[in-house]
Scaffold this active site. Structure first.
Site, PDB file in Angstrom:
ATOM      1  CE  LYS A 110      -3.702  -2.455   2.415  1.00 31.19           C
ATOM      2  NZ  LYS A 110      -4.771  -2.562   3.416  1.00 31.19           N
ATOM      3  CE  LYS A 196      -3.949   1.555   4.379  1.00 33.20           C
ATOM      4  NZ  LYS A 196      -3.444   0.857   5.179  1.00 33.20           N
ATOM      5  CB  SER A 259      -2.662   1.367  11.976  1.00 30.13           C
ATOM      6  OG  SER A 259      -2.037   1.986  11.353  1.00 30.13           O
TER       7      SER A 259
END
Length: 338
Positions: A110, A196, A259
């Protein structure tokens, strides 16, 4: 028919995706550049730096030799950090070309490549010759590896220009806890996946500064608007950003303490320097490089991204976080839509 799959990258996400594929009946080879990690995985079937207190199936074999890892496989799944994807793809391309072998390519990383500002499917298509690849697909969505490994209910998207390949990959991954939807919007899914992480950095910083849920909701919502503006300027479907790889991924990445982007932002908000945060994390923080790439790309594209710009100035120009937030809050009033 059982598929042979090479998973390139033995970090948290790569090793957990290897486990999902193994549970679903595929033959999985897990590649890492780190010889000690490979030896430990094969001896103990553990990967403690990335996934604590978990024992992997003995049927997953780790490899340090890239050529051996991809020899004769049906699929290659890239889960290496964004900024090394090109170099690994170049090595893969040479091996495939030498062996006159063609595979389906998937990536689950990502980010956006720095300097070129390319999405990862574009990087892979540049490096791997068409005669050696049958398709390129991207797997993305709200999916913390630490939750997937405990079989928490997880929904993701596989996007591809080749819908036959997307359907086949859907079948490879899907089971009673890991559900996969298909999409043809590769652009939207990749932009949502990459950007994101920027918002997650911001959400962590707000928490570290002591801000609460109202601030977090504001950041996530306006952050999603920025992501959508940039993605749609490249032709992404705006509906993708209210789906799993858009709002879904923002929710989990900007709220979960698992995260690493959120954790990095939290440390920044508490006053740690970027250099110290990177050193303490010991793992790649994708959002840091992506912030620079997205900031520069938005300038080239003429797309307004005030939150991304603010985080960029904090990371790279040493801007004071509290003053930066004040500047965002005192911008000229405007309509929410448009």
């Amino acid at each position: 028919m059982t598929k042979e799959i090479a998973v390139l990258g033995a970090g948290s996400w790569g090793s957990v995706l290897a486990s999902v594929l193994d549970e679903n009946g595929s033959h999985v080879r897990l590649w890492s550049y780190n010889e000690k990690q490979v030896a430990q995985f094969n001896e103990t079937h553990t990967n403690p730096k990335y996934i604590k207190n978990y024992t992997f199936s003995e049927s997953i074999t780790a490899y340090h030799d890239l050529a051996a890892a991809i020899d004769g496989v049906d699929y290659i799944l890239f889960v290496v950090p964004t900024q090394v994807t090109r170099s690994v793809a170049r090595q893969v391309a040479a091996i495939l070309k030498d062996r006159n072998h063609s595979v389906n390519i998937i990536h689950a990383s990502k980010g956006i490549e720095e300097k070129t500002y390319l999405r990862l499917s574009q990087v892979l298509s540049e490096e791997i010759d068409p005669e050696n690849r049958q398709s390129i697909s991207v797997l993305s969505g709200p999916s913390q590896a630490e939750d997937v490994v405990t079989h928490d209910i997880t929904l993701v998207t596989v996007a591809s220009d080749n819908q036959r390949a997307a359907s086949e990959i859907q079948d490879l991954f899907m089971n009673n806890y890991f559900r996969v939807y298909t999409s043809d919007d590769v652009i939207g899914v990749e932009f949502g996946a990459a950007l994101k992480n920027i918002i997650a950095l911001g959400a962590g910083a707000l928490y570290g500064l002591g801000y609460k849920d109202n601030a977090k909701a504001a950041l996530m919502t306006r952050g999603l608007a920025e992501i959508s503006r940039l993605g749609t300027s490249f032709g992404a479907n705006p509906l993708t950003f209210i789906g799993l790889s858009g709002v879904g991924d923002i929710i989990v990445t900007a709220t979960s303490t698992n995260s690493r982007n959120w954790r990095a932002g939290n440390e920044l908000g508490r006053g740690e320097s970027l250099e110290a945060v990177i050193k303490n994390m010991g793992m790649v923080i994708e959002g840091v490089a992506t912030t620079r790439a997205a900031y520069e790309l938005s300038k080239k594209r003429g797309v307004e991204m005030p939150i991304t710009s603010a985080i960029y100035h904090v990371l790279y120009d040493g801007a004071d976080i509290k003053e930066t937030i004040n500047q965002l809050m005192t911008r000229e009033g405007r309509s929410e839509i448009g």
